[in-house]
Write a protein that holds these residues in place. Structure first.
Motif, PDB file in Angstrom:
ATOM      1  N   SER A  79     -20.187  25.333  56.130  1.00  0.00           N
ATOM      2  CA  SER A  79     -20.775  26.378  56.975  1.00  0.00           C
ATOM      3  C   SER A  79     -19.787  27.488  57.310  1.00  0.00           C
ATOM      4  N   GLY A  80     -18.535  27.307  56.965  1.00  0.00           N
ATOM      5  CA  GLY A  80     -17.542  28.367  57.200  1.00  0.00           C
ATOM      6  C   GLY A  80     -17.118  28.508  58.646  1.00  0.00           C
ATOM      7  N   THR A  81     -17.168  27.415  59.431  1.00  0.00           N
ATOM      8  CA  THR A  81     -16.814  27.499  60.851  1.00  0.00           C
ATOM      9  C   THR A  81     -15.407  27.001  61.140  1.00  0.00           C
ATOM     10  N   GLY A  82     -14.655  26.595  60.118  1.00  0.00           N
ATOM     11  CA  GLY A  82     -13.303  26.075  60.324  1.00  0.00           C
ATOM     12  C   GLY A  82     -12.389  27.096  60.976  1.00  0.00           C
ATOM     13  N   LEU A  83     -11.388  26.600  61.699  1.00  0.00           N
ATOM     14  CA  LEU A  83     -10.513  27.492  62.474  1.00  0.00           C
ATOM     15  C   LEU A  83      -9.049  27.419  62.039  1.00  0.00           C
ATOM     16  N   SER A  84      -8.807  26.962  60.805  1.00  0.00           N
ATOM     17  CA  SER A  84      -7.426  26.910  60.325  1.00  0.00           C
ATOM     18  C   SER A  84      -7.250  27.598  58.974  1.00  0.00           C
ATOM     19  N   GLY A  85      -8.275  28.271  58.505  1.00  0.00           N
ATOM     20  CA  GLY A  85      -8.194  28.882  57.177  1.00  0.00           C
ATOM     21  C   GLY A  85      -8.296  27.852  56.070  1.00  0.00           C
ATOM     22  N   GLY A  86      -8.897  26.699  56.356  1.00  0.00           N
ATOM     23  CA  GLY A  86      -9.022  25.652  55.356  1.00  0.00           C
ATOM     24  C   GLY A  86      -9.939  26.018  54.210  1.00  0.00           C
ATOM     25  N   ALA A  87     -10.924  26.900  54.464  1.00  0.00           N
ATOM     26  CA  ALA A  87     -11.845  27.338  53.413  1.00  0.00           C
ATOM     27  C   ALA A  87     -11.527  28.767  52.954  1.00  0.00           C
ATOM     28  N   LEU A  88     -10.290  29.196  53.192  1.00  0.00           N
ATOM     29  CA  LEU A  88      -9.879  30.521  52.721  1.00  0.00           C
ATOM     30  C   LEU A  88      -9.926  30.540  51.197  1.00  0.00           C
ATOM     31  N   PRO A  89     -10.639  31.486  50.588  1.00  0.00           N
ATOM     32  CA  PRO A  89     -10.780  31.497  49.129  1.00  0.00           C
ATOM     33  C   PRO A  89      -9.464  31.775  48.410  1.00  0.00           C
ATOM     34  N   HIS A  90      -9.484  31.539  47.105  1.00  0.00           N
ATOM     35  CA  HIS A  90      -8.380  31.905  46.225  1.00  0.00           C
ATOM     36  C   HIS A  90      -8.797  33.170  45.482  1.00  0.00           C
ATOM     37  N   ALA A  91      -7.937  34.161  45.432  1.00  0.00           N
ATOM     38  CA  ALA A  91      -8.301  35.464  44.856  1.00  0.00           C
ATOM     39  C   ALA A  91      -8.674  35.372  43.383  1.00  0.00           C
ATOM     40  N   GLU A  92      -8.133  34.397  42.668  1.00  0.00           N
ATOM     41  CA  GLU A  92      -8.426  34.257  41.245  1.00  0.00           C
ATOM     42  C   GLU A  92      -9.201  32.971  40.966  1.00  0.00           C
ATOM     43  N   GLY A  93      -9.895  32.501  42.009  1.00  0.00           N
ATOM     44  CA  GLY A  93     -10.584  31.226  41.865  1.00  0.00           C
ATOM     45  C   GLY A  93     -12.043  31.266  42.253  1.00  0.00           C
ATOM     46  N   VAL A  94     -12.620  30.069  42.318  1.00  0.00           N
ATOM     47  CA  VAL A  94     -14.034  29.878  42.623  1.00  0.00           C
ATOM     48  C   VAL A  94     -14.175  29.350  44.039  1.00  0.00           C
ATOM     49  N   LEU A  95     -15.091  29.941  44.795  1.00  0.00           N
ATOM     50  CA  LEU A  95     -15.457  29.404  46.107  1.00  0.00           C
ATOM     51  C   LEU A  95     -16.771  28.666  45.914  1.00  0.00           C
ATOM     52  N   LEU A  96     -16.734  27.352  46.133  1.00  0.00           N
ATOM     53  CA  LEU A  96     -17.900  26.507  45.878  1.00  0.00           C
ATOM     54  C   LEU A  96     -18.557  26.170  47.213  1.00  0.00           C
ATOM     55  N   VAL A  97     -19.724  26.726  47.461  1.00  0.00           N
ATOM     56  CA  VAL A  97     -20.409  26.592  48.747  1.00  0.00           C
ATOM     57  C   VAL A  97     -21.399  25.433  48.684  1.00  0.00           C
ATOM     58  N   THR A  98     -21.277  24.503  49.632  1.00  0.00           N
ATOM     59  CA  THR A  98     -22.126  23.294  49.647  1.00  0.00           C
ATOM     60  C   THR A  98     -23.184  23.312  50.746  1.00  0.00           C
ATOM     61  N   SER A  99     -23.366  24.441  51.411  1.00  0.00           N
ATOM     62  CA  SER A  99     -24.269  24.496  52.567  1.00  0.00           C
ATOM     63  C   SER A  99     -25.737  24.269  52.208  1.00  0.00           C
ATOM     64  N   ARG A 100     -26.090  24.358  50.913  1.00  0.00           N
ATOM     65  CA  ARG A 100     -27.481  24.124  50.517  1.00  0.00           C
ATOM     66  C   ARG A 100     -27.797  22.640  50.281  1.00  0.00           C
TER      67      ARG A 100
END
Length: 492
Positions: A79-100
């Protein structure tokens, strides 16, 4: 020396995925990508090269397999609610969203179990279980929007973790996708499965060991009685004294929380929670259990609060009043935006006995830097959540706020505590890890990471300030590895 992982590009991954994932689920438009550039810690922002919205565990697995094949880094996001930058994307990578992934597969009250997808919202589990007399105990303040997968990644706690423990105490088994793309099961429904505790290793690993797609969680029976108490004090020291006295008396409340005057001011401005006027601090105590036990504990809590100097003591008489008391506490982080243009949320832990001294020093540090610090914390287990207030438009204010935040973590370590209690290390606190652990400690931890993720592609750059080069043996070398030259890793 182990061979380097293959180096590919996100384009290669995108080409693979167009055959297995619907086009609308593959986001490449720069404007759309920018909406995923941070989690709840907005101070850090990186735009990913590709966002994949997974509808099924098979799509998660296919994405990770392609990333492993081409040596492309990936980051999981719930859900992107983390408060430590744990889900901060990688500029040359894939962000895999599991919220569905939001199916509640099984609810088994007779076994006190539920099987849920990783995208299921925390509070939805309790809502589904409540008609059967049960609920899901871990309750971070963001429980209305945070997902079970994120809770697993960060080992989330919440106000009631004092009595009921963190997420790790409530997860029996996990379906995960490993960093090589395999779908495997960790743990069993049995209360004490044989073999290594891989579930324990995975919970709290912040996405560095793979991606959870579903979890079997424990359900807790609803208590016979619940009493929620609000006590007002002139000083935060008095509230701390009452907390110590309550715990010393052998009472273990379901929750015991403190908010200082600045946090109260913010909560009143945001949600008009009706806390005692003029309070320098409030104590929120929740007791639950058998009715006779709760009645006895209530009398003890009242006695200790009054002895510590409480000028107001009230108990919620129904569910509505309980919600009102908790509304102020649960909204505290966001509420600070009503009294400050910007703020940093910190998360550290100290022994409960060190709270008075640590809070005094936090006040001094804030004063030295000319910044206000609002304190909201789980008093029962010493988990601090200081909020450093600043105005980013003032030159140098952001840097001063970051320094104050760092000094608070140093203070926690100095008093035998930790740099995080429930928010995780992520990108935000990786640089503080060597202050808590030796090089050998960190090397040993990363051996686990390398066992799960030999390619080093799962959420790189998180937790550890310098990632270990998996597969390489410690040795003296002439020259340096390309990753060392790039400042991305070092040999141990």
């Amino acid at each position: 020396m182990a061979s380097d992982p293959p180096v590919g590009s996100v384009h290669d991954v995108l080409t693979d995925l167009t055959h297995v994932i619907p086009g609308p689920n593959l986001i490449t438009d720069p404007t759309q990508l920018s909406t995923y550039d941070c989690d709840g810690l907005a101070a850090y922002r990186v735009t990913p090269a590709l966002v994949v919205l997974a509808d099924t565990p098979d799509q998660v697995s296919a994405t990770v397999r392609s990333c492993a094949k081409h040596g492309v880094p990936f980051v999981a996001r719930g859900s992107g609610t983390g408060l430590s930058g744990g889900a901060l994307p990688h500029a040359e990578g894939v962000l895999l969203v599991t919220s569905r992934l939001r199916t509640l597969h099984e609810l088994r009250p007779q076994d006190q179990r539920a099987v849920v997808d990783s995208g299921v919202i925390n509070l939805q589990v309790s809502k589904a279980a409540t008609p059967h007399g049960y609920y899901f105990a871990p309750d971070p303040s963001s429980q209305q929007i945070c997902s079970i997968g994120g809770n697993v990644a960060e080992n989330s706690g919440g106000a009631h973790c004092l009595k009921y423990g963190f997420t790790s105490n409530h997860v029996l088994s996990l379906q995960i996708v490993t960093p090589t793309g395999e779908e495997v099961t960790l743990g069993t429904d049995a209360p004490d499965a044989p073999g290594y505790d891989l579930v324990g290793a995975f919970v709290g690993s912040e996405g560095t060991l793979g991606i959870a797609t579903s979890a079997t969680v424990r359900l807790v029976r609803l208590p016979e009685e619940v009493r929620t108490i609000l006590a007002g004090f002139e000083t935060i020291g008095q509230a701390g004294e009452a907390t110590s006295a309550i715990i010393a008396a052998g009472i273990v409340p379901a929750a015991i929380e403190i908010m200082d005057a600045l946090a109260i001011e913010a909560a009143e401005a945001a949600v008009a929670c009706g806390y005692p006027a003029g309070a320098g601090a409030v104590l929120v105590v929740e007791l639950d259990g058998p009715a006779l036990e709760v009645a006895h504990e209530y009398a003890e809590v009242e006695r200790h609060c009054m002895a510590a100097g409480a000028f107001e003591f009230r108990m919620a008489t129904d569910a509505g009043e309980r919600a009102e008391i908790w509304k102020g506490r649960k909204s505290a982080f966001a509420a600070v935006g009503r009294i400050s243009p910007d703020y940093l949320v910190q998360d550290g832990v100290v022994p409960r006995t060190a709270l008075p001294e640590v809070l005094r020093r936090i006040g001094q540090i804030g004063a030295e830097y000319g910044l206000r610090v609002a304190n909201v914390f789980h008093a029962g287990d010493g988990n601090l959540h200081p909020l450093v207030l600043f105005d980013a438009d003032v030159e140098g204010a952001t840097e001063r706020a970051e320094e104050v935040s760092g000094k608070i973590l140093d203070l926690c370590i100095e008093h035998g505590g930790s740099i995080t209690g429930e928010h995780g290390v992520g990108a935000d606190k990786a640089k503080f890890m060597p202050r808590m652990f030796t090089g050998d400690d960190l090397d040993t931890m990363q051996l686990i990471r390398c066992a799960f993720d030999p390619g080093g592609i799962a959420n790189p750059g998180k937790i550890y300030p310098t990632p270990r080069l998996c597969g390489e043996r410690p040795r003296i070398v002439s020259g340096s590895h390309p990753l060392q030259q790039a400042g991305l890793a070092e040999l141990f």
